[in-house]
Design a protein around this motif. Sequence first.
Motif, PDB file in Angstrom:
ATOM      1  N   LEU A  40       0.598  -1.045   0.292  1.00  0.00           N
ATOM      2  CA  LEU A  40      -0.044   0.331  -0.038  1.00  0.00           C
ATOM      3  C   LEU A  40       0.626   1.167   0.091  1.00  0.00           C
ATOM      4  O   LEU A  40       1.105   2.878  -0.717  1.00  0.00           O
ATOM      5  CB  LEU A  40      -0.871  -0.098   1.865  1.00  0.00           C
ATOM      6  N   VAL A  41       2.045   1.762   0.318  1.00  0.00           N
ATOM      7  CA  VAL A  41       2.467   2.165   0.628  1.00  0.00           C
ATOM      8  C   VAL A  41       3.116   2.881  -0.863  1.00  0.00           C
ATOM      9  O   VAL A  41       3.427   3.879  -1.233  1.00  0.00           O
ATOM     10  CB  VAL A  41       3.599   1.908   1.850  1.00  0.00           C
ATOM     11  N   ILE A  42       3.604   1.024  -0.887  1.00  0.00           N
ATOM     12  CA  ILE A  42       4.525   2.009  -2.004  1.00  0.00           C
ATOM     13  C   ILE A  42       3.185   1.895  -3.703  1.00  0.00           C
ATOM     14  O   ILE A  42       3.909   3.322  -4.482  1.00  0.00           O
ATOM     15  CB  ILE A  42       5.090  -0.058  -2.975  1.00  0.00           C
ATOM     16  N   TRP A  43       2.620   1.611  -3.516  1.00  0.00           N
ATOM     17  CA  TRP A  43       1.254   1.798  -3.874  1.00  0.00           C
ATOM     18  C   TRP A  43       0.857   3.389  -4.195  1.00  0.00           C
ATOM     19  O   TRP A  43       0.817   4.040  -5.179  1.00  0.00           O
ATOM     20  CB  TRP A  43       0.167   1.113  -4.410  1.00  0.00           C
ATOM     21  N   LEU A  44       0.807   3.768  -3.083  1.00  0.00           N
ATOM     22  CA  LEU A  44       0.819   5.554  -2.613  1.00  0.00           C
ATOM     23  C   LEU A  44       2.150   5.868  -3.537  1.00  0.00           C
ATOM     24  O   LEU A  44       1.779   7.636  -3.477  1.00  0.00           O
ATOM     25  CB  LEU A  44       0.008   5.912  -0.969  1.00  0.00           C
ATOM     26  N   ARG A 103       4.038   9.901  -9.861  1.00  0.00           N
ATOM     27  CA  ARG A 103       3.752   9.499 -10.955  1.00  0.00           C
ATOM     28  C   ARG A 103       4.570  11.111 -12.053  1.00  0.00           C
ATOM     29  O   ARG A 103       4.474  12.131 -11.468  1.00  0.00           O
ATOM     30  CB  ARG A 103       2.629   9.057 -11.365  1.00  0.00           C
ATOM     31  N   GLY A 104       5.064  10.775 -12.870  1.00  0.00           N
ATOM     32  CA  GLY A 104       5.281  11.762 -14.195  1.00  0.00           C
ATOM     33  C   GLY A 104       4.504  12.604 -14.872  1.00  0.00           C
ATOM     34  O   GLY A 104       3.448  11.790 -14.900  1.00  0.00           O
ATOM     35  N   THR A 105       4.432  13.292 -15.571  1.00  0.00           N
ATOM     36  CA  THR A 105       3.138  13.853 -16.746  1.00  0.00           C
ATOM     37  C   THR A 105       3.760  13.273 -17.445  1.00  0.00           C
ATOM     38  O   THR A 105       4.767  12.992 -18.380  1.00  0.00           O
ATOM     39  CB  THR A 105       3.535  15.205 -16.599  1.00  0.00           C
ATOM     40  N   SER A 106       2.767  12.875 -18.774  1.00  0.00           N
ATOM     41  CA  SER A 106       3.229  12.377 -20.365  1.00  0.00           C
ATOM     42  C   SER A 106       3.634  13.974 -20.450  1.00  0.00           C
ATOM     43  O   SER A 106       3.308  14.936 -20.732  1.00  0.00           O
ATOM     44  CB  SER A 106       1.515  11.692 -20.390  1.00  0.00           C
ATOM     45  N   ALA A 107       3.766  13.441 -22.418  1.00  0.00           N
ATOM     46  CA  ALA A 107       3.963  14.252 -23.664  1.00  0.00           C
ATOM     47  C   ALA A 107       3.772  15.948 -23.340  1.00  0.00           C
ATOM     48  O   ALA A 107       3.005  16.767 -23.831  1.00  0.00           O
ATOM     49  CB  ALA A 107       4.376  13.676 -24.450  1.00  0.00           C
ATOM     50  N   SER A 108       1.741  14.982 -23.417  1.00  0.00           N
ATOM     51  CA  SER A 108       0.520  15.952 -23.808  1.00  0.00           C
ATOM     52  C   SER A 108       0.142  17.335 -22.806  1.00  0.00           C
ATOM     53  O   SER A 108      -0.544  17.974 -22.221  1.00  0.00           O
ATOM     54  CB  SER A 108      -0.733  15.275 -24.169  1.00  0.00           C
ATOM     55  N   ARG A 131      -0.739   7.456 -16.743  1.00  0.00           N
ATOM     56  CA  ARG A 131      -0.331   6.466 -16.019  1.00  0.00           C
ATOM     57  C   ARG A 131       1.041   5.880 -15.317  1.00  0.00           C
ATOM     58  O   ARG A 131       1.420   5.539 -16.479  1.00  0.00           O
ATOM     59  CB  ARG A 131      -1.274   5.237 -15.990  1.00  0.00           C
ATOM     60  N   TRP A 132       0.999   5.603 -14.296  1.00  0.00           N
ATOM     61  CA  TRP A 132       2.176   4.159 -13.543  1.00  0.00           C
ATOM     62  C   TRP A 132       1.921   3.092 -13.366  1.00  0.00           C
ATOM     63  O   TRP A 132       3.176   2.387 -13.591  1.00  0.00           O
ATOM     64  CB  TRP A 132       2.936   5.484 -12.327  1.00  0.00           C
ATOM     65  N   TYR A 133       1.179   2.932 -14.385  1.00  0.00           N
ATOM     66  CA  TYR A 133       1.003   1.467 -14.491  1.00  0.00           C
ATOM     67  C   TYR A 133       1.007   0.650 -15.924  1.00  0.00           C
ATOM     68  O   TYR A 133       0.452   1.880 -16.531  1.00  0.00           O
ATOM     69  CB  TYR A 133      -0.056   0.454 -13.338  1.00  0.00           C
TER      70      TYR A 133
END
Length: 56
Positions: free
Chosen positions: A32-36, A42-47, A52-54
Amino acid sequence: MVPILLVLLLALILFGAGFAVKILWWIALAVLVIWLVGFFARGTSASGGRGRWYRW
């Protein structure tokens, strides 16, 4: 003699199950901690949106 052995066996099984359940709770907490962390970091996409990080 057999009832005493059965009670000891039952106590061993219950102790082992309790220990395994406790370990599973710690593993679930770590996941749960790793998921949070992954969810908030998570980073931003090119747009410009949040990607999504998964991979599902």
